[in-house]
Write an enzyme that holds these catalytic residues in place. Structure first.
Site, PDB file in Angstrom:
ATOM      1  N   SER A 137      52.494   2.646  14.159  1.00  0.00           N
ATOM      2  CA  SER A 137      52.491   4.094  14.280  1.00  0.00           C
ATOM      3  C   SER A 137      51.131   4.571  14.786  1.00  0.00           C
ATOM      4  O   SER A 137      50.657   4.072  15.802  1.00  0.00           O
ATOM      5  CB  SER A 137      52.874   4.707  12.937  1.00  0.00           C
ATOM      6  OG  SER A 137      53.490   5.947  13.141  1.00  0.00           O
ATOM      7  N   HIS A 144      60.712   3.536   9.456  1.00  0.00           N
ATOM      8  CA  HIS A 144      59.565   3.540  10.373  1.00  0.00           C
ATOM      9  C   HIS A 144      58.521   2.545   9.851  1.00  0.00           C
ATOM     10  O   HIS A 144      58.085   2.619   8.700  1.00  0.00           O
ATOM     11  CB  HIS A 144      59.006   4.969  10.410  1.00  0.00           C
ATOM     12  CG  HIS A 144      57.831   5.165  11.302  1.00  0.00           C
ATOM     13  ND1 HIS A 144      57.772   4.697  12.595  1.00  0.00           N
ATOM     14  CD2 HIS A 144      56.654   5.810  11.091  1.00  0.00           C
ATOM     15  CE1 HIS A 144      56.607   5.052  13.141  1.00  0.00           C
ATOM     16  NE2 HIS A 144      55.919   5.725  12.238  1.00  0.00           N
TER      17      HIS A 144
HETATM   18  C1  MCU Z   1      53.914   7.354  15.522  1.00  0.00           C
HETATM   19  O1  MCU Z   1      52.628   7.677  15.040  1.00  0.00           O
HETATM   20  C2  MCU Z   1      52.376   8.850  14.293  1.00  0.00           C
HETATM   21  C3  MCU Z   1      52.733  10.089  15.058  1.00  0.00           C
HETATM   22  O2  MCU Z   1      51.980  10.128  16.248  1.00  0.00           O
HETATM   23  C4  MCU Z   1      52.419  11.312  14.215  1.00  0.00           C
HETATM   24  O3  MCU Z   1      52.849  12.489  14.868  1.00  0.00           O
HETATM   25  C5  MCU Z   1      53.085  11.250  12.870  1.00  0.00           C
HETATM   26  O4  MCU Z   1      52.584  12.287  12.067  1.00  0.00           O
HETATM   27  O5  MCU Z   1      52.719  10.051  12.248  1.00  0.00           O
HETATM   28  C6  MCU Z   1      53.056   8.869  12.912  1.00  0.00           C
HETATM   29  C7  MCU Z   1      52.544   7.803  11.982  1.00  0.00           C
HETATM   30  O6  MCU Z   1      51.428   7.386  12.077  1.00  0.00           O
HETATM   31  O7  MCU Z   1      53.356   7.484  10.953  1.00  0.00           O
HETATM   32  C8  MCU Z   1      52.881   6.599   9.980  1.00  0.00           C
END
Ligand code: MCU
Length: 412
Positions: free
Chosen positions: A226, A360
């Site tokens: 992420s 996720h």
């Molecule tokens: C996918 O990465 C991020 C995303 O860019 C953000 O918008 C969200 O808040 O969090 C994602 C993440 O890091 O989830 C753990």
């Protein structure tokens, strides 16, 4: 507007090994001058001139220099990579400082402590090394951002890197916080992704001078999921000592292209865009803010990140079930990136796998055996195995001709 990018060459490195006790080894690197190396220091490349914004709704051509000259050889492509890196640092990531004036490391138990001094300031940070079960020393290792979220196979060590210690990422109030900024100043241009990438480079420096870790610095992987996947991708892009880059569900700011994500958004999909991402956190340089509403001006996109990792190992893990990541955007962006691997004659060095699942950062078994493990076996464990992976279970159609208006040379 365009501003000058200066490359300064790095200077002679001397190494001194001090006496080690049974438990602790301390070694040092000293460089005579601190430099920033936005584009690398290859003396055979022409100096990188100013890189201008463009107007290009398609994904910019990785095989044409900013001055219009075409890339026809692998040697020229290395110079083009330096230029792409400089452009990305200038307009999006912020500058990654080069080797610091002094770096020492100590090893005790399973902790590697890295002490860095530059321009009169010093910081120290530690990573935890988990030795592998089985295998043969010196071991390959995977640096996991906050541990990472992939299963690490036998024979491979894990290095847990607490990234918030280097650059905080709580929210937009985290700008300039963390040890990177204690060293280089809270106003430094680097966003958090770049600051963490700098940390990865210092971890590799430390491993190079600390044989007691039993880690092979030539067989290092980097992973994160992420937001941390965005970081892992940038770390692999900005240090060619990373043998295998493993970004997981990195989405926007990672394996997605800004242009493609804007397109998905315009089609009514809930996909993260550049203009949104800068309101959430400090992952990018403040220099990025000027163009988030006109990403077609950027002289690169995130296929360019893959272009910087090439020809090294790259396995991109994505998830079709998370609309926010941009399924079409990450697939199409990495498809464009894979054309660079094709041009270099090493298509199988890059893999892309997009499998839907509701958790996720969970890691589906379907992506493990013949995919993740094959990449690890090949690029970290030196086995001759097949790594032909480019797939999605998504229900979309990426029309390459709408986004790629350049041809793919066979670089000689
Ligand atoms: C996918 O990465 C991020 C995303 O860019 C953000 O918008 C969200 O808040 O969090 C994602 C993440 O890091 O989830 C753990």
């Amino acid at each position: 507007p365009s501003s000058q990018v200066t490359t300064t060459s790095s200077t002679t490195t001397t190494r001194a090994t001090t006496a080690s006790t049974t438990a602790v080894t301390t070694t040092a690197i000293t460089t005579t001058a601190s430099t920033t190396t936005p584009g690398g220091t290859d003396p055979t490349c022409a100096a990188i001139g100013s890189i201008s914004l463009v107007s290009n709704s398609k994904l910019p051509d990785p095989f044409t220099f900013a001055n219009g000259q075409k890339v026809t050889t692998k040697a020229q492509f290395k110079c083009r990579q330096a230029e792409i890196s400089a452009a990305m640092q200038q307009y999006e990531l912020g500058t990654k400082p080069g080797k610091p004036q002094s770096l020492t490391a100590s090893w005790s138990g399973s902790t590697l402590t890295i002490n860095v001094s530059d321009q009169g300031k010093s910081i120290s940070f530690s990573v935890t090394v988990t030795a592998p079960s089985g295998g043969r020393a010196p071991y390959p290792a995977i640096i996991g951002y906050d541990g990472g979220s992939i299963p690490i196979p036998a024979g491979v060590a894990k290095i847990s890197f607490s990234i918030s210690d280097i650059a905080a990422q709580a929210n937009t109030g985290s700008r300039g916080q963390g040890k990177f900024y204690n060293l280089y100043g809270s106003g430094h241009s680097a966003g958090a992704l770049t600051a963490w990438a700098w940390g990865v480079s210092r971890i590799i420096d430390a491993i190079e001078i600390t044989p007691a870790t039993n880690i092979n610095p030539a067989r290092i992987g980097v992973t994160g999921c992420s937001r941390n996947g965005k970081g892992a991708f940038v770390a692999g892009a900005l240090d060619d000592r990373v043998a295998l880059t493993l970004p997981q569900e990195s989405g926007s700011g990672g394996s997605a292209c800004w242009r493609l994500s804007d397109y998905q958004k315009s089609q009514g999909q809930n996909v993260q865009t550049a203009s949104q991402i800068i309101t959430e956190n400090v992952w990018f340089s403040t220099a990025f803010n000027a163009n988030v509403n006109q990403v077609s001006r950027l002289p690169f996109d995130h296929h360019s990140l893959a272009a910087l990792v090439a020809p090294r190992g790259l396995y991109v893990i994505e998830n079709t079930s998370m609309e926010w990541l941009g399924a079409l955007s990450t697939y199409g962006c990495m498809k464009a990136g894979s054309l660079v691997y094709q041009a270099l004659g090493v298509s199988s060095n890059m893999g892309y796998s997009q499998v839907g699942h509701s958790d996720h950062c969970g890691f589906p078994a379907a992506q493990q055996g013949s995919e993740l493990n094959s990449f690890i076996n090949r690029f970290l464990l030196d086995q001759s195995v097949t790594t032909n992976v480019f797939r999605t279970d998504g229900n979309f159609n990426f029309n390459q001709a709408s986004w790629v208006d350049w041809s793919v040379p066979t670089l000689t």
